[in-house]
Scaffold this motif. Structure first.
Motif, PDB file in Angstrom:
ATOM      1  N   VAL A   1       4.786   8.344   4.766  1.00 21.26           N
ATOM      2  CA  VAL A   1       4.478   6.885   4.618  1.00 21.26           C
ATOM      3  C   VAL A   1       5.592   5.990   4.595  1.00 21.26           C
ATOM      4  N   ARG A   2       6.844   6.433   4.228  1.00 21.68           N
ATOM      5  CA  ARG A   2       7.897   5.432   4.193  1.00 21.68           C
ATOM      6  C   ARG A   2       8.466   5.262   5.591  1.00 21.68           C
ATOM      7  N   GLN A   3       8.170   6.001   6.406  1.00 18.58           N
ATOM      8  CA  GLN A   3       8.801   5.654   7.907  1.00 18.58           C
ATOM      9  C   GLN A   3       8.503   4.158   8.340  1.00 18.58           C
TER      10      GLN A   3
ATOM     11  N   ILE B   1       0.683  -1.092   0.041  1.00 15.78           N
ATOM     12  CA  ILE B   1       0.133   0.108   0.165  1.00 15.78           C
ATOM     13  C   ILE B   1       0.944   1.270   0.060  1.00 15.78           C
ATOM     14  N   ARG B   2       1.892   1.135   0.555  1.00 15.79           N
ATOM     15  CA  ARG B   2       2.939   2.173   0.586  1.00 15.79           C
ATOM     16  C   ARG B   2       3.246   2.793  -0.849  1.00 15.79           C
TER      17      ARG B   2
ATOM     18  N   ALA C   1      -2.900   1.269   7.480  1.00 22.36           N
ATOM     19  CA  ALA C   1      -2.898   0.555   5.940  1.00 22.36           C
ATOM     20  C   ALA C   1      -4.344   1.042   5.438  1.00 22.36           C
ATOM     21  N   GLU C   2      -5.316   1.208   6.355  1.00 21.16           N
ATOM     22  CA  GLU C   2      -6.654   1.525   5.682  1.00 21.16           C
ATOM     23  C   GLU C   2      -6.499   3.279   5.372  1.00 21.16           C
ATOM     24  N   TYR C   3      -6.013   3.935   6.313  1.00 19.83           N
ATOM     25  CA  TYR C   3      -5.869   5.435   5.870  1.00 19.83           C
ATOM     26  C   TYR C   3      -4.937   5.418   4.489  1.00 19.83           C
ATOM     27  N   LEU C   4      -4.015   4.853   4.467  1.00 17.52           N
ATOM     28  CA  LEU C   4      -3.186   4.915   3.201  1.00 17.52           C
ATOM     29  C   LEU C   4      -3.954   4.276   2.029  1.00 17.52           C
ATOM     30  N   SER C   5      -4.940   3.364   2.407  1.00 16.48           N
ATOM     31  CA  SER C   5      -5.665   3.006   1.016  1.00 16.48           C
ATOM     32  C   SER C   5      -6.684   3.968   0.569  1.00 16.48           C
TER      33      SER C   5
ATOM     34  N   LEU D   1      -1.424  12.930  10.831  1.00 14.53           N
ATOM     35  CA  LEU D   1      -2.127  11.510  11.325  1.00 14.53           C
ATOM     36  C   LEU D   1      -1.243  10.353  11.472  1.00 14.53           C
ATOM     37  N   LEU D   2      -0.266  10.294  10.648  1.00 11.88           N
ATOM     38  CA  LEU D   2       0.581   8.891  10.749  1.00 11.88           C
ATOM     39  C   LEU D   2       1.369   9.191  12.020  1.00 11.88           C
TER      40      LEU D   2
END
Length: 189
Positions: free
Chosen positions: A92-94, A4-5, A112-116, A55-56
């Motif tokens: 995202v890559r952290q 997902i990233r 993962a849902e937030y990234l989706s 948010l992350l």
């Protein structure tokens, strides 16, 4: 399935490629997003990008407050987009990002849902922007397939929340991209 990233990065890059294709006289042009012109659409994506590290990073919407409201594009909208995309991509890559929780307006969700959700937003808005500025609207077929799989379980909740318009029935023989766009309420004809 693509990680997902990576899917997010690729979709955001696709949107960015189109941002760089915007001519100076196109910022006020309408988009397929009702009541949004090109500038408003790009500002939306910049706002989304700037929320990602917040948010992350564990912050809530209340903690961020109104800091990301309004016009974030300024006099150099392409540079503003590029800077926001870098911030989002770095967040995202952290390491360990997928083990986190994002505190969204409707509740806590796994990262993962937030990234989706972000991935889908960037992908679909890439098409919107392409249509608005008259460049190729073909989306990455792998990303279309991944988004369609994810969205099959999310479509009803998105529609129920009023985030997307009514489903548009694609024409007979429509490809996967047209079917996905129809699910998001876009007519491809």
């Amino acid at each position: 399935m693509i990680d997902i990233r990576e899917a997010h990065d690729r979709a955001l890059h696709g949107f960015g490629t189109r941002v760089h294709a915007i001519r100076d006289d196109q910022w006020d042009d309408p988009t397929p997003c009702t009541n949004w012109d090109v500038r408003t659409l790009v500002n939306h994506m910049v706002t989304e990008n700037l929320w990602v590290p917040e948010l992350l990073g564990g912050r809530t919407i209340a903690e961020v407050g109104s800091a990301l409201d309004g016009d974030l594009l300024g006099d150099e909208p392409v540079k503003a987009f590029d800077a926001s995309a870098i911030e989002a991509t770095e967040a995202v890559r952290q390491e360990g990002v997928l083990d986190r929780t994002a505190h969204l307006s409707f509740g806590d969700v796994p990262a993962a849902e937030y990234l989706s959700q972000l991935f889908a937003d960037a992908l679909i808005h890439s098409w919107d922007l392409a249509r608005a500025i008259g460049v190729s609207d073909r989306l990455d077929p792998e990303l279309v397939e991944q988004c369609a799989r994810w969205f099959a379980d999310s479509e009803d909740s998105y529609r129920g929340a009023g985030v997307i318009g009514p489903r548009v029935k694609p024409p007979p023989g429509a490809d996967a991209q047209a079917k996905l766009l129809g699910a998001f309420g876009r007519a491809c004809a």
